[in-house]
Design a protein around this motif. Structure first.
Motif, short mmCIF file in Angstrom:
data_model
loop_
_atom_site.label_atom_id
_atom_site.label_comp_id
_atom_site.label_asym_id
_atom_site.label_seq_id
_atom_site.Cartn_x
_atom_site.Cartn_y
_atom_site.Cartn_z
N ASN A 134 -40.94 -7.59 -28.51
CA ASN A 134 -39.79 -7.04 -29.22
C ASN A 134 -40.30 -6.12 -30.34
O ASN A 134 -40.44 -6.52 -31.49
CB ASN A 134 -38.93 -8.17 -29.79
CG ASN A 134 -37.55 -7.67 -30.21
OD1 ASN A 134 -37.40 -6.54 -30.66
ND2 ASN A 134 -36.54 -8.52 -30.05
N ALA A 135 -40.57 -4.87 -29.94
CA ALA A 135 -41.14 -3.91 -30.89
C ALA A 135 -40.19 -3.60 -32.02
O ALA A 135 -40.61 -3.36 -33.16
CB ALA A 135 -41.51 -2.63 -30.14
N THR A 136 -38.91 -3.62 -31.74
CA THR A 136 -37.91 -3.34 -32.78
C THR A 136 -37.94 -4.41 -33.86
O THR A 136 -37.96 -4.11 -35.06
CB THR A 136 -36.52 -3.24 -32.15
OG1 THR A 136 -36.51 -2.21 -31.16
CG2 THR A 136 -35.46 -2.93 -33.20
N ARG A 137 -37.99 -5.68 -33.43
CA ARG A 137 -38.04 -6.77 -34.40
C ARG A 137 -39.36 -6.75 -35.18
O ARG A 137 -39.39 -7.04 -36.38
CB ARG A 137 -37.88 -8.11 -33.69
CG ARG A 137 -36.47 -8.41 -33.23
CD ARG A 137 -35.51 -8.59 -34.39
NE ARG A 137 -35.93 -9.66 -35.29
CZ ARG A 137 -35.45 -9.84 -36.52
NH1 ARG A 137 -34.54 -9.00 -36.99
NH2 ARG A 137 -35.87 -10.83 -37.26
N GLY A 138 -40.45 -6.43 -34.51
CA GLY A 138 -41.74 -6.37 -35.20
C GLY A 138 -41.75 -5.33 -36.29
O GLY A 138 -42.21 -5.59 -37.42
N TYR B 141 -42.49 -12.40 -30.50
CA TYR B 141 -43.62 -13.17 -31.02
C TYR B 141 -44.46 -12.40 -32.04
O TYR B 141 -45.39 -12.97 -32.64
CB TYR B 141 -44.52 -13.62 -29.86
CG TYR B 141 -45.22 -12.48 -29.15
CD1 TYR B 141 -46.47 -12.05 -29.55
CD2 TYR B 141 -44.61 -11.84 -28.08
CE1 TYR B 141 -47.09 -11.00 -28.91
CE2 TYR B 141 -45.23 -10.79 -27.44
CZ TYR B 141 -46.47 -10.37 -27.85
OH TYR B 141 -47.08 -9.32 -27.23
N LEU B 142 -44.19 -11.13 -32.25
CA LEU B 142 -45.01 -10.33 -33.16
C LEU B 142 -44.89 -10.85 -34.59
O LEU B 142 -43.82 -11.26 -35.02
CB LEU B 142 -44.60 -8.86 -33.09
CG LEU B 142 -44.72 -8.21 -31.71
CD1 LEU B 142 -44.21 -6.77 -31.76
CD2 LEU B 142 -46.17 -8.25 -31.22
N THR B 143 -46.00 -10.79 -35.32
CA THR B 143 -46.02 -11.40 -36.65
C THR B 143 -46.65 -10.46 -37.66
O THR B 143 -47.42 -9.55 -37.31
CB THR B 143 -46.80 -12.73 -36.60
OG1 THR B 143 -46.59 -13.45 -37.81
CG2 THR B 143 -48.29 -12.50 -36.42
N ILE B 144 -46.34 -10.67 -38.92
CA ILE B 144 -46.91 -9.86 -40.00
C ILE B 144 -48.24 -10.45 -40.44
O ILE B 144 -48.33 -11.63 -40.79
CB ILE B 144 -45.95 -9.79 -41.20
CG1 ILE B 144 -44.61 -9.17 -40.79
CG2 ILE B 144 -46.58 -8.98 -42.34
CD1 ILE B 144 -44.72 -7.76 -40.26
N VAL B 145 -49.27 -9.61 -40.43
CA VAL B 145 -50.59 -10.01 -40.93
C VAL B 145 -50.80 -9.33 -42.27
O VAL B 145 -50.75 -8.10 -42.38
CB VAL B 145 -51.70 -9.61 -39.94
CG1 VAL B 145 -53.05 -10.16 -40.42
CG2 VAL B 145 -51.39 -10.10 -38.53
N HIS B 146 -51.00 -10.14 -43.30
CA HIS B 146 -51.15 -9.64 -44.67
C HIS B 146 -52.38 -10.28 -45.30
O HIS B 146 -53.10 -11.05 -44.65
CB HIS B 146 -49.88 -9.93 -45.48
CG HIS B 146 -49.43 -11.36 -45.37
ND1 HIS B 146 -50.03 -12.39 -46.06
CD2 HIS B 146 -48.44 -11.93 -44.63
CE1 HIS B 146 -49.45 -13.53 -45.77
NE2 HIS B 146 -48.47 -13.28 -44.90
N GLN B 147 -52.60 -10.00 -46.57
CA GLN B 147 -53.83 -10.48 -47.20
C GLN B 147 -53.91 -12.00 -47.23
O GLN B 147 -54.99 -12.57 -47.20
CB GLN B 147 -53.94 -9.91 -48.62
CG GLN B 147 -55.36 -9.93 -49.17
CD GLN B 147 -55.52 -9.04 -50.38
OE1 GLN B 147 -54.57 -8.82 -51.13
NE2 GLN B 147 -56.71 -8.52 -50.59
N GLY B 148 -52.77 -12.68 -47.22
CA GLY B 148 -52.77 -14.14 -47.29
C GLY B 148 -53.16 -14.83 -45.99
O GLY B 148 -53.61 -15.98 -46.02
N ASN B 149 -52.98 -14.16 -44.85
CA ASN B 149 -53.30 -14.82 -43.58
C ASN B 149 -54.28 -14.05 -42.71
O ASN B 149 -54.59 -14.46 -41.61
CB ASN B 149 -52.01 -15.10 -42.78
CG ASN B 149 -51.29 -13.84 -42.34
OD1 ASN B 149 -51.77 -12.72 -42.52
ND2 ASN B 149 -50.11 -14.00 -41.77
N LEU C 16 -40.43 4.79 -29.86
CA LEU C 16 -39.08 4.95 -30.40
C LEU C 16 -38.51 3.61 -30.87
O LEU C 16 -37.76 3.55 -31.85
CB LEU C 16 -38.18 5.56 -29.32
CG LEU C 16 -38.64 6.92 -28.76
CD1 LEU C 16 -37.69 7.38 -27.66
CD2 LEU C 16 -38.72 7.96 -29.87
N GLU C 17 -38.87 2.52 -30.17
CA GLU C 17 -38.38 1.19 -30.56
C GLU C 17 -38.91 0.80 -31.94
O GLU C 17 -38.20 0.19 -32.75
CB GLU C 17 -38.79 0.17 -29.51
CG GLU C 17 -38.05 0.33 -28.18
CD GLU C 17 -38.69 -0.45 -27.06
OE1 GLU C 17 -39.59 -1.26 -27.33
OE2 GLU C 17 -38.28 -0.25 -25.89
#
Length: 369
Positions: free
Chosen positions: A150-154, A315-323, A186-187
């Motif tokens: 789900n590229a739009t949700r990501g 299933y896409l998730t945000i990867v940031h400095q904390g994880n 585009l998504e």
């Protein structure tokens, strides 16, 4: 032995011995992946190489045979490869294709002449293409499924995270997405727009298309920063473009947050050091998820009965400095040990709808993933 005895022996042998179709069913499933990317990295990132890598890990897990043909970002070559596979005398069981540069419709038509079953991944067919081809298992019966993230949700989650990091300032956003003939490009832009439409006083300064490369993104970001000096956010649709945008931001000394989609090692290193703010991670597992579904299908558990023939996986998730450290270690240091078996209805204990959870795959807590 008389004729009757001979016929009886032959019939008994057919029941006891894995001949013909039974022998074909007993052998490991054979899959060909028509990879639209490059076999070696040439400035557009390693996304497609990683898709193949995790597909190979999944194939080994399930005792499947996987052949990867790279099109080197040449959609005409990709269509020729599809035609070649379609005319093989010894056809594979399955062919996995991508709607890169809108090429899937022609490939589906070519592969319709093959006994192989076909699955589309990553880039879905457009509404217009589906008007021509129908949906899965209709006009093209051997097109059995489509599996996309789900590229739009990501992208929505990315922009939500970046805006939260602005500390209350109104978002002034520059966007750099991929070529306009790639649906996922585009998504991702649509996901960003969907979030910004909910934020009072948010504004997209400009969205531009790029060729997925570091150099092109760096150059375009440089021009856009000069054009929009009040911009405070830049997002880009893959790792190479995101890092190119960050280089332009640093060159200008601008106070602009930068994030993107992909989460390859170079981008994750930048997140860890505080350069990039965040990346959307997990797209490169889409091929491995397809292998899980094909394995189950091959063994009599049709994924269409658990979510449909056309599945969009969130299933896409945000990867940031904390994880980022835990995510990077799980994907790039322990990738060969990832357990895809746990997501299968045949090889694992899964019941109900498929749940392709990155937290479960990578051994992370839900909050970390």
């Amino acid at each position: 032995m008389n004729r009757r005895e001979a016929l009886l022996a032959c019939s008994l042998g057919a029941l006891l011995c894995p001949t013909g179709f039974a022998r074909a069913a007993a052998r490991p499933p054979r899959v060909v992946f028509l990879n639209p990317g490059e076999a070696k990295e040439r400035g557009t990132g390693q996304h497609w190489q990683l898709v193949s890598q995790f597909m190979l890990i999944a194939a080994k897990t399930f005792d499947m045979q996987l052949e990867v043909l790279y099109a080197e970002r040449d959609h005409l070559l990709m269509m020729r490869q599809a035609d070649e596979v379609a005319h093989r005398i010894d056809a594979p069981d399955y062919v996995v294709i991508v709607n890169e540069k809108m090429a899937a419709l022609q490939m589906l038509r070519s592969l319709a002449h093959s006994p192989a079953k076909v699955m589309v991944i990553h880039n879905d067919l457009t509404v217009r293409q589906r008007r021509e081809a129908g949906n899965e298992r209709q006009q093209i019966p051997n097109w059995i499924g489509t599996v996309t993230s789900n590229a739009t949700r990501g992208a929505y989650r990315l922009m939500e995270y970046l805006c939260q990091r602005l500390g209350g300032d109104d978002p002034r956003v520059i966007g750099i997405t991929g070529d306009p003939n790639t649906p996922v490009s585009l998504e991702r832009a649509a996901g960003v727009d969907a979030y910004l439409s909910r934020v009072p006083h948010a504004r997209t300064c400009q969205l531009v298309f790029s060729d997925w490369s570091y150099a092109d993104s760096e150059q375009k970001t440089r021009v856009l920063l000069a054009r929009y000096p009040d911009a405070n956010l830049v997002w880009a649709a893959n790792d190479s473009m995101t890092l190119g945008a960050l280089s332009a931001v640093n060159e200008r000394g601008a106070r602009v947050l930068v994030g993107g989609v992909g989460a390859l090692q170079g981008a994750l290193d930048s997140v860890a050091k505080g350069g990039l703010q965040a990346m959307v991670g997990g797209d490169y597992f889409i091929g491995a998820w397809a292998m899980v579904l094909l394995y189950d299908y091959h063994h009599g558990r049709d994924f269409a009965m658990s979510g449909g023939a056309r599945q969009t996986l969130d299933y896409l998730t945000i990867v940031h400095q904390g994880n980022v450290a835990r995510f990077s270690e799980a994907v790039f240091d322990r990738g060969n040990t990832l357990n895809f078996r746990q997501f299968s209805k045949v090889a694992g204990s899964l019941s109900g709808l498929y749940d392709f959870s990155l937290a479960r795959l990578l051994g992370l807590s839900a909050s970390a993933a």
